[in-house]
Design a protein around this motif. Structure first.
Motif, PDB file in Angstrom:
ATOM      1  N   GLU A  79       0.825  -1.213   0.000  1.00 44.27           N
ATOM      2  CA  GLU A  79       0.000   0.000   0.000  1.00 44.27           C
ATOM      3  C   GLU A  79       0.857   1.260   0.000  1.00 44.27           C
ATOM      4  O   GLU A  79       0.527   2.238  -0.669  1.00 44.27           O
ATOM      5  CB  GLU A  79      -0.959  -0.010   1.183  1.00 44.27           C
ATOM      6  CG  GLU A  79      -2.096  -0.987   0.999  1.00 44.27           C
ATOM      7  CD  GLU A  79      -3.096  -0.978   2.149  1.00 44.27           C
ATOM      8  OE1 GLU A  79      -2.732  -0.569   3.279  1.00 44.27           O
ATOM      9  OE2 GLU A  79      -4.244  -1.394   1.901  1.00 44.27           O
ATOM     10  N   ARG A  80       1.957   1.248   0.756  1.00 40.64           N
ATOM     11  CA  ARG A  80       2.853   2.411   0.770  1.00 40.64           C
ATOM     12  C   ARG A  80       3.477   2.630  -0.608  1.00 40.64           C
ATOM     13  O   ARG A  80       3.623   3.760  -1.060  1.00 40.64           O
ATOM     14  CB  ARG A  80       3.937   2.252   1.839  1.00 40.64           C
ATOM     15  CG  ARG A  80       3.406   2.369   3.261  1.00 40.64           C
ATOM     16  CD  ARG A  80       4.482   2.104   4.301  1.00 40.64           C
ATOM     17  NE  ARG A  80       5.496   3.138   4.337  1.00 40.64           N
ATOM     18  CZ  ARG A  80       5.355   4.315   4.934  1.00 40.64           C
ATOM     19  NH1 ARG A  80       4.239   4.604   5.543  1.00 40.64           N
ATOM     20  NH2 ARG A  80       6.330   5.192   4.929  1.00 40.64           N
ATOM     21  N   SER A  81       3.831   1.554  -1.293  1.00 44.31           N
ATOM     22  CA  SER A  81       4.404   1.662  -2.636  1.00 44.31           C
ATOM     23  C   SER A  81       3.372   2.215  -3.621  1.00 44.31           C
ATOM     24  O   SER A  81       3.695   3.052  -4.464  1.00 44.31           O
ATOM     25  CB  SER A  81       4.911   0.303  -3.121  1.00 44.31           C
ATOM     26  OG  SER A  81       5.966  -0.139  -2.304  1.00 44.31           O
ATOM     27  N   CYS A  82       2.128   1.739  -3.512  1.00 47.57           N
ATOM     28  CA  CYS A  82       1.062   2.247  -4.383  1.00 47.57           C
ATOM     29  C   CYS A  82       0.833   3.735  -4.132  1.00 47.57           C
ATOM     30  O   CYS A  82       0.677   4.515  -5.078  1.00 47.57           O
ATOM     31  CB  CYS A  82      -0.234   1.466  -4.159  1.00 47.57           C
ATOM     32  SG  CYS A  82      -0.148  -0.254  -4.711  1.00 47.57           S
ATOM     33  N   ALA A  83       0.794   4.132  -2.862  1.00 45.79           N
ATOM     34  CA  ALA A  83       0.590   5.545  -2.524  1.00 45.79           C
ATOM     35  C   ALA A  83       1.708   6.403  -3.113  1.00 45.79           C
ATOM     36  O   ALA A  83       1.453   7.478  -3.663  1.00 45.79           O
ATOM     37  CB  ALA A  83       0.501   5.729  -1.011  1.00 45.79           C
ATOM     38  N   ALA A  84       2.951   5.914  -3.025  1.00 45.28           N
ATOM     39  CA  ALA A  84       4.085   6.654  -3.591  1.00 45.28           C
ATOM     40  C   ALA A  84       3.969   6.764  -5.106  1.00 45.28           C
ATOM     41  O   ALA A  84       4.435   7.733  -5.706  1.00 45.28           O
ATOM     42  CB  ALA A  84       5.406   5.977  -3.207  1.00 45.28           C
ATOM     43  N   ALA A  85       3.315   5.764  -5.736  1.00 47.12           N
ATOM     44  CA  ALA A  85       3.114   5.777  -7.192  1.00 47.12           C
ATOM     45  C   ALA A  85       1.875   6.580  -7.584  1.00 47.12           C
ATOM     46  O   ALA A  85       1.584   6.723  -8.774  1.00 47.12           O
ATOM     47  CB  ALA A  85       3.002   4.350  -7.717  1.00 47.12           C
ATOM     48  N   THR A  88      -4.432   4.400  -5.127  1.00 46.08           N
ATOM     49  CA  THR A  88      -4.906   3.513  -4.065  1.00 46.08           C
ATOM     50  C   THR A  88      -5.254   2.183  -4.713  1.00 46.08           C
ATOM     51  O   THR A  88      -6.035   2.152  -5.667  1.00 46.08           O
ATOM     52  CB  THR A  88      -6.162   4.108  -3.378  1.00 46.08           C
ATOM     53  OG1 THR A  88      -5.813   5.380  -2.830  1.00 46.08           O
ATOM     54  CG2 THR A  88      -6.674   3.189  -2.289  1.00 46.08           C
ATOM     55  N   PRO A  89      -4.701   1.077  -4.221  1.00 44.94           N
ATOM     56  CA  PRO A  89      -4.975  -0.211  -4.860  1.00 44.94           C
ATOM     57  C   PRO A  89      -6.438  -0.620  -4.704  1.00 44.94           C
ATOM     58  O   PRO A  89      -7.067  -0.352  -3.682  1.00 44.94           O
ATOM     59  CB  PRO A  89      -4.039  -1.180  -4.132  1.00 44.94           C
ATOM     60  CG  PRO A  89      -3.731  -0.528  -2.824  1.00 44.94           C
ATOM     61  CD  PRO A  89      -3.810   0.957  -3.069  1.00 44.94           C
ATOM     62  N   ASN A  90      -6.965  -1.269  -5.726  1.00 45.69           N
ATOM     63  CA  ASN A  90      -8.340  -1.763  -5.732  1.00 45.69           C
ATOM     64  C   ASN A  90      -8.330  -3.189  -5.169  1.00 45.69           C
ATOM     65  O   ASN A  90      -8.171  -4.148  -5.906  1.00 45.69           O
ATOM     66  CB  ASN A  90      -8.898  -1.751  -7.161  1.00 45.69           C
ATOM     67  CG  ASN A  90     -10.272  -2.369  -7.244  1.00 45.69           C
ATOM     68  OD1 ASN A  90     -10.972  -2.506  -6.250  1.00 45.69           O
ATOM     69  ND2 ASN A  90     -10.667  -2.751  -8.452  1.00 45.69           N
ATOM     70  N   ILE A  91      -8.478  -3.303  -3.852  1.00 46.28           N
ATOM     71  CA  ILE A  91      -8.434  -4.601  -3.196  1.00 46.28           C
ATOM     72  C   ILE A  91      -9.822  -5.233  -3.276  1.00 46.28           C
ATOM     73  O   ILE A  91     -10.756  -4.798  -2.617  1.00 46.28           O
ATOM     74  CB  ILE A  91      -7.995  -4.490  -1.714  1.00 46.28           C
ATOM     75  CG1 ILE A  91      -6.710  -3.671  -1.576  1.00 46.28           C
ATOM     76  CG2 ILE A  91      -7.869  -5.880  -1.096  1.00 46.28           C
ATOM     77  CD1 ILE A  91      -5.496  -4.231  -2.249  1.00 46.28           C
ATOM     78  N   ALA A  92      -9.939  -6.260  -4.108  1.00 49.64           N
ATOM     79  CA  ALA A  92     -11.219  -6.941  -4.301  1.00 49.64           C
ATOM     80  C   ALA A  92     -11.430  -8.051  -3.277  1.00 49.64           C
ATOM     81  O   ALA A  92     -12.555  -8.309  -2.861  1.00 49.64           O
ATOM     82  CB  ALA A  92     -11.296  -7.515  -5.715  1.00 49.64           C
ATOM     83  N   PHE A  93     -10.339  -8.740  -2.897  1.00 47.24           N
ATOM     84  CA  PHE A  93     -10.410  -9.837  -1.941  1.00 47.24           C
ATOM     85  C   PHE A  93      -9.218  -9.768  -1.003  1.00 47.24           C
ATOM     86  O   PHE A  93      -8.144  -9.337  -1.399  1.00 47.24           O
ATOM     87  CB  PHE A  93     -10.389 -11.202  -2.650  1.00 47.24           C
ATOM     88  CG  PHE A  93     -11.569 -11.457  -3.520  1.00 47.24           C
ATOM     89  CD1 PHE A  93     -12.753 -11.944  -2.996  1.00 47.24           C
ATOM     90  CD2 PHE A  93     -11.501 -11.212  -4.887  1.00 47.24           C
ATOM     91  CE1 PHE A  93     -13.851 -12.181  -3.803  1.00 47.24           C
ATOM     92  CE2 PHE A  93     -12.583 -11.453  -5.710  1.00 47.24           C
ATOM     93  CZ  PHE A  93     -13.773 -11.936  -5.162  1.00 47.24           C
ATOM     94  N   GLU A  94      -9.440 -10.237   0.212  1.00 49.95           N
ATOM     95  CA  GLU A  94      -8.378 -10.366   1.195  1.00 49.95           C
ATOM     96  C   GLU A  94      -8.396 -11.787   1.734  1.00 49.95           C
ATOM     97  O   GLU A  94      -9.457 -12.411   1.807  1.00 49.95           O
ATOM     98  CB  GLU A  94      -8.601  -9.429   2.385  1.00 49.95           C
ATOM     99  CG  GLU A  94      -8.515  -7.968   2.075  1.00 49.95           C
ATOM    100  CD  GLU A  94      -8.757  -7.122   3.321  1.00 49.95           C
ATOM    101  OE1 GLU A  94      -9.479  -7.580   4.237  1.00 49.95           O
ATOM    102  OE2 GLU A  94      -8.229  -6.011   3.375  1.00 49.95           O
TER     103      GLU A  94
END
Length: 175
Positions: A79-85, A88-94
């Protein structure tokens, strides 16, 4: 767990690091470092964003993602890497374990973000592994303990035994 060490609730923890700043009173030794990869169903069509077994982090912005649960080191660093890019990642499943993430990806439900896989592991799960590049992302698992105040005698012995158990495969963390 890291917060519990910081507050003196735990003497030692084995915890995933997210890349967030860590209190200077915490000692850390990395025992495992692994690249994160994207895993897709083996029979999924090859996306134009994929190139020679890799995909850029930015190309994951529009994908349905399958990730570990919030609070894990790998999820935090991703998530931190996505924010830096800038997204916000689209988390469909956990799910709570990488094999579950891979099972969901193999069923075509999204792209799983997991620790690096060997070709044999990917084949066994029915997925194709794509290295995440530009930037590469690494998860780190570390021993953590308070250095201020220093650990008590029992914690020092346990820390020494853990270092032996991990076969000297630890390394100090650059802050």
């Amino acid at each position: 767990m890291l917060a519990a060490v910081e507050h003196g609730e735990l003497d030692i923890a084995l915890t995933g690091l997210t890349g967030a700043p860590i209190d200077s009173g915490i000692g850390l030794e990395v025992i495992l470092e692994t690249a994160l990869v994207a895993a897709v169903a083996h029979d999924a069509p090859i996306d134009p964003a994929e190139s020679a077994g890799s995909i850029t982090l930015g190309a994951l912005a529009d994908r349905r993602l399958i990730c570990l649960t919030r609070g894990t080191g790998l999820r935090g660093v991703f998530e931190r890497s996505c924010a830096a890019a800038g997204f916000t990642p689209n988390i469909a499943f956990e799910a709570a374990a990488p094999p579950l993430l891979l099972d969901l990806a193999a069923r075509g439900l999204g792209t799983a973000i997991v620790p690096a896989l060997t070709t044999a592991e990917a084949d066994a799960f029915g997925v194709r592994s794509l290295d995440i590049v530009d930037p590469t992302i690494h998860g780190r698992l570390a021993l953590a303990w308070r250095t201020d105040p220093p650990p008590g005698p029992a914690a020092k012995v346990l820390l020494g035994q853990l270092r032996i158990a991990f076969g000297g495969h630890t390394s100090a963390v650059d802050r």
